[in-house]
Design an enzyme around this catalytic site. Structure first.
Site, short mmCIF file in Angstrom:
data_model
loop_
_atom_site.label_atom_id
_atom_site.label_comp_id
_atom_site.label_asym_id
_atom_site.label_seq_id
_atom_site.Cartn_x
_atom_site.Cartn_y
_atom_site.Cartn_z
CE LYS A 37 -4.38 9.51 -6.52
NZ LYS A 37 -3.79 8.45 -7.36
CB SER A 80 -2.61 4.49 -8.07
OG SER A 80 -1.32 4.53 -7.52
CB SER A 88 -0.99 6.71 -5.06
OG SER A 88 -1.62 6.94 -6.30
N1 GLN Z 1 2.61 2.04 -6.60
C1 GLN Z 1 3.08 2.50 -7.86
C2 GLN Z 1 4.08 3.60 -7.65
O1 GLN Z 1 4.41 3.86 -6.55
C3 GLN Z 1 1.93 2.96 -8.71
C4 GLN Z 1 1.45 4.31 -8.35
C5 GLN Z 1 0.31 4.78 -9.20
O2 GLN Z 1 -0.33 4.00 -9.92
N2 GLN Z 1 0.11 6.08 -9.18
O3 GLN Z 1 4.57 4.19 -8.55
#
Ligand code: GLN
Length: 487
Positions: free
Chosen positions: A80, A179, A155
């Site tokens: 990532k 995410s 994400s």
């Molecule tokens: N979807 C969640 C957010 O937008 C979680 C994101 C994540 O786990 N990095 O914050």
């Protein structure tokens, strides 16, 4: 060869050890695949061929000499793009870090090197990991290999799409509110968020430091267990990492789950769950019963507040973590400032995307004088109550199960202008981050359009062995993980 890159790490390892293929050939084949397919998927932000081939060469040398190899040596991995790997660009998919080159290795990157796991390149994410669809990247959207009109989840969308689209066998992502688990679920693969502190966060670009964890993506539970084992452990550079021995997670995969107690989270199977998802998860629960587990219904009444609590705490922490991007030390700097203050404000206005700005504003508001008690402090108190709800639940059961997400992957563009509906996709996953407990997603079915459905398993803190074995037992008794996208 084309078949080989679609296989699991253990199958690829066999091919390497039997000298059917060399590690260099395997990596080159992955790059060929990336060249052919990534224009359709959009997983990779950048490639690091030289580094990957260098690692692969080391693996081949060891094989030639008959030396012992770490279990995932030579298996291609996608990283990532918010995890530092020395000498590569680490952008967090943000314009503000577009040209930032990592001067050091994240601890997980060092561990990948020690384990001779070649990193193919850096994969796309929602800017600073804020989002659930990978549409918030400053560079491009990533598409779901099962249907390229749909999102891969976020994400860590690039991580999940690269594994599911056969552009990598393994990937690392980060999970702050889901995410890893959400994109694993949308892309039909396995994704694990470890216990908070299990894996060092040193070298991960911070989003919300009390919630962030790095974890593995893989095509099967065994591969995920092996990768988790490789990256876990105490790190003096991360004061929140746990100073405890790392179990051999792959050895915990016995399939023996007789007498285990499986809690079903009532609230996550109630209203708002797509019928195909509900049916698949109910069938999974029945499968556990058939495998000898006892099923217990568990109510977590505070769960409905988890999204509200998360969006106060995560944005507050983000507003503080992102204060460092001011155009001075690194990253993007505006060309047009007349004075220092203007340089800060213009750099940030030009460098951050809309969602990141929204989070910074929400977080700054929640922390501001006069509002702190009403928002931040209250959210911390409810976070504690949510954790205590889980503690009580785990007195009665070994694991908890639920859908990873109430729906399957949605169309690109369908939620992007409605942040609230986007935030709601995380209702199943967020509470594990608030409580600091491990969670994972694994394939448990497909909807009427053939899109993957994910089963979420949660366990008490440091309960990864039990969690992974419960997942393994389900996987070995079903065929969902064997279905692959036709891309
Ligand atoms: N979807 C969640 C957010 O937008 C979680 C994101 C994540 O786990 N990095 O914050």
């Amino acid at each position: 060869m084309e078949e080989l890159i679609k296989q699991t790490a253990s199958q690829q390892r066999k091919a390497l050890l039997n000298k059917e293929v060399s590690a260099v050939e395997l990596i080159n084949e992955e790059y060929k695949r990336i060249e052919n397919i990534d224009a359709q998927i959009g997983a990779f932000n950048s490639l690091c061929k030289e580094q990957a081939l260098e690692t692969a060469k080391k693996v081949d040398e060891k094989i030639a000499k008959g030396e012992a190899l770490p279990p995932l040596a030579g298996i291609p991995l996608a990283l990532k793009d918010n995890i530092n790997l020395k000498g590569t660009k680490t952008t967090a998919s943000s314009k503000i870090l577009e040209n930032f080159v990592s001067p050091y290795d994240a601890t997980v990157s060092l561990k990948l090197k020690e384990n001779l796991i070649p990193v193919l390149g850096k994969v796309n994410l929602d800017e600073f990991a804020m989002g659930s669809s990978t549409e918030n990247s400053a560079f491009k959207i990533t598409r779901n290999p099962w249907d390229t009109n749909k999102v891969p989840g976020g994400s860590s969308g690039g991580s999940a799409a690269s594994v599911s689209g056969f552009e990598a066998t393994l990937a690392l992502g980060s999970d702050t509110g889901g995410s890893i688990r959400l994109p694993a679920s949308f892309c039909g693969i396995v994704g694990v968020k470890p216990t908070y502190g299990r894996v060092s966060r040193y070298g991960l670009i911070a989003f919300a430091s009390s919630l962030d964890q790095i974890g593995p993506f893989a095509r099967c539970v065994e591969d995920a267990a092996l990768l988790l084992e490789a990256i876990s452990g105490y790190d003096k550079h991360d004061s929140t990492s746990l100073n405890l021995p790392v179990p051999a997670y792959s050895k915990a995969l016995t399939k023996d789950i007789k007498g285990s107690k499986v809690g079903v989270i009532k609230e996550l199977l109630a209203q708002g769950v797509a019928p195909d998802v509900k049916n698949a998860v109910e069938a999974a629960i029945q499968k556990y019963k058939d495998l000898g587990a006892e099923i217990v219904e568990i109510s977590l009444p505070l769960l409905e507040h988890s999204i509200g609590v998360y969006y106060i705490l995560a944005t507050a922490e983000a507003s503080s973590n992102l204060a460092r991007y001011d155009g001075v030390k690194y990253g993007y700097r505006t060309q047009e400032a007349k004075n220092l203050l203007e340089m800060y404000t213009k750099t940030r206005a030009e460098g951050f995307g809309d969602e990141v700005k929204r989070r910074i504003m929400l977080g700054t508001y929640a922390l501001s004088a006069g509002y702190y008690d009403a928002y931040y402090k209250k959210a911390q108190q409810i976070r504690r109550l949510i954790k205590e709800d889980f503690d009580r639940a785990f007195e009665k059961v070994d694991i908890l199960v639920s859908p990873t997400c109430p729906n399957t992957a949605f169309e690109i563009g369908s939620k992007i202008s409605d942040p609230l509906s986007m935030y709601l996709t995380d209702i199943g996953t967020i509470s594990a981050n608030l409580a600091g407990i491990p969670g994972m997603s694994l394939p448990c079915g497909h909807d009427a359009d053939g899109m993957p459905i994910g089963l979420q398993i949660l366990a008490p803190a440091l309960g990864e062995e039990k969690m992974l074995n419960m997942a393994y037992a389900f996987e070995q008794a079903t065929d969902f993980h064997k279905k692959q996208p036709r891309i």
